[in-house]
Motif scaffolding. Sequence first.
Motif, PDB file in Angstrom:
ATOM      1  N   UNK A 142       0.825  -1.202   0.000  1.00  0.00           N
ATOM      2  CA  UNK A 142       0.000   0.000   0.000  1.00  0.00           C
ATOM      3  C   UNK A 142       0.862   1.257   0.000  1.00  0.00           C
ATOM      4  N   UNK A 143       1.896   1.286   0.843  1.00  0.00           N
ATOM      5  CA  UNK A 143       2.712   2.487   0.960  1.00  0.00           C
ATOM      6  C   UNK A 143       3.594   2.699  -0.264  1.00  0.00           C
ATOM      7  N   UNK A 179      -5.394   2.360   3.602  1.00  0.00           N
ATOM      8  CA  UNK A 179      -6.102   2.297   2.324  1.00  0.00           C
ATOM      9  C   UNK A 179      -6.068   3.644   1.617  1.00  0.00           C
ATOM     10  N   UNK A 180      -6.316   4.721   2.368  1.00  0.00           N
ATOM     11  CA  UNK A 180      -6.273   6.066   1.777  1.00  0.00           C
ATOM     12  C   UNK A 180      -4.856   6.432   1.374  1.00  0.00           C
ATOM     13  N   UNK A 181      -3.871   6.092   2.219  1.00  0.00           N
ATOM     14  CA  UNK A 181      -2.474   6.406   1.898  1.00  0.00           C
ATOM     15  C   UNK A 181      -2.029   5.699   0.628  1.00  0.00           C
ATOM     16  N   UNK A 195      -4.295  11.669  -0.717  1.00  0.00           N
ATOM     17  CA  UNK A 195      -4.602  11.435   0.696  1.00  0.00           C
ATOM     18  C   UNK A 195      -4.483  12.716   1.513  1.00  0.00           C
ATOM     19  N   UNK A 196      -3.534  13.594   1.154  1.00  0.00           N
ATOM     20  CA  UNK A 196      -3.407  14.866   1.868  1.00  0.00           C
ATOM     21  C   UNK A 196      -4.622  15.747   1.623  1.00  0.00           C
ATOM     22  N   UNK A 197      -5.119  15.739   0.387  1.00  0.00           N
ATOM     23  CA  UNK A 197      -6.326  16.512   0.080  1.00  0.00           C
ATOM     24  C   UNK A 197      -7.543  16.009   0.852  1.00  0.00           C
ATOM     25  N   UNK A 233      -5.710  13.525   5.372  1.00  0.00           N
ATOM     26  CA  UNK A 233      -4.901  12.512   6.045  1.00  0.00           C
ATOM     27  C   UNK A 233      -3.482  13.029   6.234  1.00  0.00           C
ATOM     28  N   UNK A 234      -2.935  12.786   7.421  1.00  0.00           N
ATOM     29  CA  UNK A 234      -1.532  13.113   7.682  1.00  0.00           C
ATOM     30  C   UNK A 234      -0.673  12.003   7.082  1.00  0.00           C
ATOM     31  N   UNK A 235      -0.263  12.206   5.833  1.00  0.00           N
ATOM     32  CA  UNK A 235       0.423  11.143   5.084  1.00  0.00           C
ATOM     33  C   UNK A 235       1.740  10.756   5.732  1.00  0.00           C
ATOM     34  N   UNK A 236       2.492  11.722   6.209  1.00  0.00           N
ATOM     35  CA  UNK A 236       3.790  11.427   6.833  1.00  0.00           C
ATOM     36  C   UNK A 236       3.621  10.576   8.077  1.00  0.00           C
TER      37      UNK A 236
END
Length: 324
Positions: free
Chosen positions: A75-76, A207-209, A216-218, A221-224
Amino acid sequence: METPEPVRLLLFIVVVLLPLAVASLFTGVSSVSLSTLLNGDARAAMILVESRVPRTVALIFAGSGMAVAGTIMQMLARNRFVEPSTAGTVESAGLGILTVLLLAPGLPVFLKMLVAAAFALAGTLLFLAILRRIPLRSVLMVPLIGIMLGGVISAITTFFAYRYNMQQSLGAWMTGDFSAVLRGRYELLWFSFAMTVMAYIAADRFTVAGLGEDFSTNLGLNYTRVMALGLGIVSMVTASVVVSAGMVPFLGLIVPNVVSMIMGDALRRTLPWIALSGAALVLACDIVGRTVNAPYEIPVGTVLGVIGSGFFLYLLLRKQSRAA
């Protein structure tokens, strides 16, 4: 009427996982059976409690943990061919173990696991950093880079192991053999189980990442932070499995892809299936390894290596045929 998801999971446990676990308890060189246990055979009871039960629990935890770790990495990295043994993660954990054996051999096993986890995390971060710097024109480049990176790290580890006469000791750590698992020597795998539960709690975030950093940022979600959590889970699971039993290759490649072909990519739904299927596959491979050349054992890592390499080739050919 469609069967509810919890009922299907329960049926899988009862029909597949539980029989494999029972077979694992009563398979081996020493004679352990229901009749010997009911007749009060003290030796059979001791073998069951001290060896067979810990080994079966270790197989379940290792299988479920590595399958989930492979899912998170896919996923990542947004690539179906990535898992700890194709991204340099396992090899980095092995380098960490060798470092401990050379510099602090008397370190407690728990601290050895933490050092191995730190090296595994560093190796995974290096892998992701390389991916960011190389223009990827094909999804097949990603596992190729990971395998090459793992080869370089493995070569460095082998050099120092040979230089300091530690190859045999390192081999004992990296074989992927559960035959030496006894009570008191598998408890680190509870960390793998805890990380698996944590992965399920954060399943929606992963899943969003997996949709990409910008998307995902939009969505807020805090992607980092999600990346850090995912890499931490992968590193801890890999380190606990390597320290406890050694390298278990391709598990995180086989199981997530098979489950994804059947059920899709929503981790909240598929992650329990991935964990249970990973545990079942490792149990099955261990039983095969114990019976195909009895009374000798073939390590689980060897059996999975054969199955996993074949499945890897299948995915490559399937990808090429679909591209054509």
